[in-house]
Design an enzyme around this catalytic site. Structure first.
Site, PDB file in Angstrom:
ATOM      1  N   GLN A 233       4.313  -9.817 -13.468  1.00  0.00           N
ATOM      2  CA  GLN A 233       3.594 -10.746 -12.601  1.00  0.00           C
ATOM      3  C   GLN A 233       4.524 -11.861 -12.131  1.00  0.00           C
ATOM      4  OE1 GLN A 233       0.642 -10.334 -11.441  1.00  0.00           O
ATOM      5  NE2 GLN A 233      -0.604  -9.188 -12.881  1.00  0.00           N
TER       6      GLN A 233
ATOM      7  N   CYS B  54      -6.197  -6.992  -8.544  1.00  0.00           N
ATOM      8  CA  CYS B  54      -5.659  -7.885  -7.507  1.00  0.00           C
ATOM      9  C   CYS B  54      -6.356  -7.623  -6.171  1.00  0.00           C
ATOM     10  CB  CYS B  54      -4.150  -7.709  -7.376  1.00  0.00           C
ATOM     11  SG  CYS B  54      -3.636  -6.034  -6.916  1.00  0.00           S
TER      12      CYS B  54
ATOM     13  N   CYS C  58      12.870 -22.574   0.177  1.00  0.00           N
ATOM     14  CA  CYS C  58      11.429 -22.298   0.040  1.00  0.00           C
ATOM     15  C   CYS C  58      10.853 -23.005  -1.183  1.00  0.00           C
ATOM     16  CB  CYS C  58      11.209 -20.790  -0.079  1.00  0.00           C
ATOM     17  SG  CYS C  58       9.486 -20.326  -0.387  1.00  0.00           S
TER      18      CYS C  58
ATOM     19  N   ASN D 205      -5.274  -2.073 -15.399  1.00  0.00           N
ATOM     20  CA  ASN D 205      -4.648  -3.052 -14.513  1.00  0.00           C
ATOM     21  C   ASN D 205      -3.955  -2.294 -13.384  1.00  0.00           C
ATOM     22  OD1 ASN D 205      -3.595  -5.482 -13.515  1.00  0.00           O
ATOM     23  ND2 ASN D 205      -1.764  -5.328 -14.786  1.00  0.00           N
TER      24      ASN D 205
END
Length: 371
Positions: free
Chosen positions: A205, A330, A85, A303
């Site tokens: 992250q 997000c 990938c 967050n």
């Protein structure tokens, strides 16, 4: 970015594959602006590489002992190998072959979803900026832990290795029990000259370069607001809190709250190394912490996960008197919902960060100021 897996129809996880990267970013920003508000001062999007950006691989294990697959499962539950990938940098991709060989060496029977037999479900690998690696074997039981421990030298120089136990047959990546098998228990993620310590079950992250930009942006807005006190709610391993703690001449009182005890342990380790005696971290529910507090800070950083902060915390922020909020999201849909519940806190600036190229996902950071 060209992907042979996508072209062959083997993997369609990257839903924007084939769309020019600049178009991806522009479309994401347009969608977020429509939800959050075009009238804001929108800073230029943060854009990193469109390939080889992921610092974490979540590889589902399939196949057999002699021919394991590392990647995903197809609709029938059979393993699809994705070791090539293009989202993974070479430093991460190189370990996949070693791990595939290790499956046979340690006799880690791949878990077969249709028959619910076997032991090894997933292998989770995290890459630190300095090239160090954390490898986690997600197992159905502890039956193979001793064999993994015995054959650890075959993995080479891996900083942290652990066994995660997930006995239930359900669509989750990992379980609650973690058995660390190496002397080291944390991976050091150096971001903007700050060492963030990552324990096996701590969230970080997946795009280190863009995460660094996210923390820099938050720190810039916080420094401009110059609060004497701040909270970092849903703080994870403390990235925002430690970046926004202030320098030696202007330290701030900082509290970080996170539901994960593992993440808090990581944050506390980083904080102790930095010698920040006015920063503290505690495990707990962010909303309940705010509701139970007798006084509010000058500034709050939030967050949250995709569901957003929710009506209770939004209501508390609305009535709290907090002068500034930095909201990292997000999911612009839940961000817009939460902003509507805080009309006294006006969004003034925002920035899209392309944290997840080739997909519709993103991060957006917004500065709110009390009217």
């Amino acid at each position: 970015m060209q992907c042979s897996y996508y072209d062959a129809g083997v993997c369609r996880s990257c839903t924007l594959m084939g769309v020019p990267h600049a178009t991806q970013v522009a479309d994401k920003e347009a969608g977020v602006r429509a939800l959050v508000g075009a009238h804001l001062d929108w800073l230029p999007p943060v854009v990193g590489p469109e390939s080889a950006f992921r610092n974490k691989a979540k590889m589902v294990v399939g196949g057999t002992l002699d021919a394991p697959t590392l990647g995903i499962l197809d609709r029938a539950g059979a393993g699809v190998d994705l070791q090539g990938c293009g989202l993974y940098p070479p430093e991460l991709s190189r370990i996949f072959g070693v791990l595939a060989s290790f499956v046979g060496l340690a006799r880690l029977q791949p878990y077969d979803v249709p028959t619910r037999t076997g032991e090894l479900k997933n292998i989770l690998v995290t890459l630190a900026p300095d090239g160090a690696l954390m490898v986690r074997f997600v197992l159905r039981s502890q039956e193979s832990v001793a064999r993994i421990r015995k054959h650890l030298p075959a993995l080479g120089d891996i900083a942290v290795v652990s066994a995660n136990i997930l006995p239930e047959h359900k669509a989750v990546v990992e379980g609650s029990q973690e058995i660390v098998l190496t002397e080291r228990a944390t991976l050091t993620m150096r971001v903007n000259d700050i060492d963030l310590h990552l324990r096996p079950q701590s969230f970080f992250q997946t795009n280190t370069e863009v995460a660094a930009a996210l923390y820099r942006q938050a720190a810039a807005w916080v420094d401009e607001a110059a609060p004497s006190s701040l909270w970092d709610l849903y703080c994870g391993v403390g990235g925002f809190a430690l970046h926004c703690a202030g320098g030696p001449t202007a330290p701030r009182d900082v509290v970080g709250i996170e539901i994960s005890a593992e993440a808090i342990a990581s944050a506390q380790t980083s904080c102790a190394e930095l010698g920040l005696d006015r920063v503290r971290f505690a495990a707990g529910d962010a909303t309940q912490f705010a509701l139970a507090s007798s006084a509010a800070p000058d500034l709050v950083i939030v967050n949250p996960p995709r569901r957003g902060i929710g009506p209770e915390l939004a209501g508390w922020l609305e009535s709290s008197g907090v002068r500034h909020v930095v909201y990292s999201s997000c999911n612009a849909q839940t961000l817009a919902r939460d902003l509507a519940a805080m009309p006294s806190l006006r969004p003034t600036r925002a920035r899209l960060l392309d944290m997840f190229p080739q997909t519709t996902h993103y991060e957006v950071i917004t500065l709110l100021e009390r009217r």
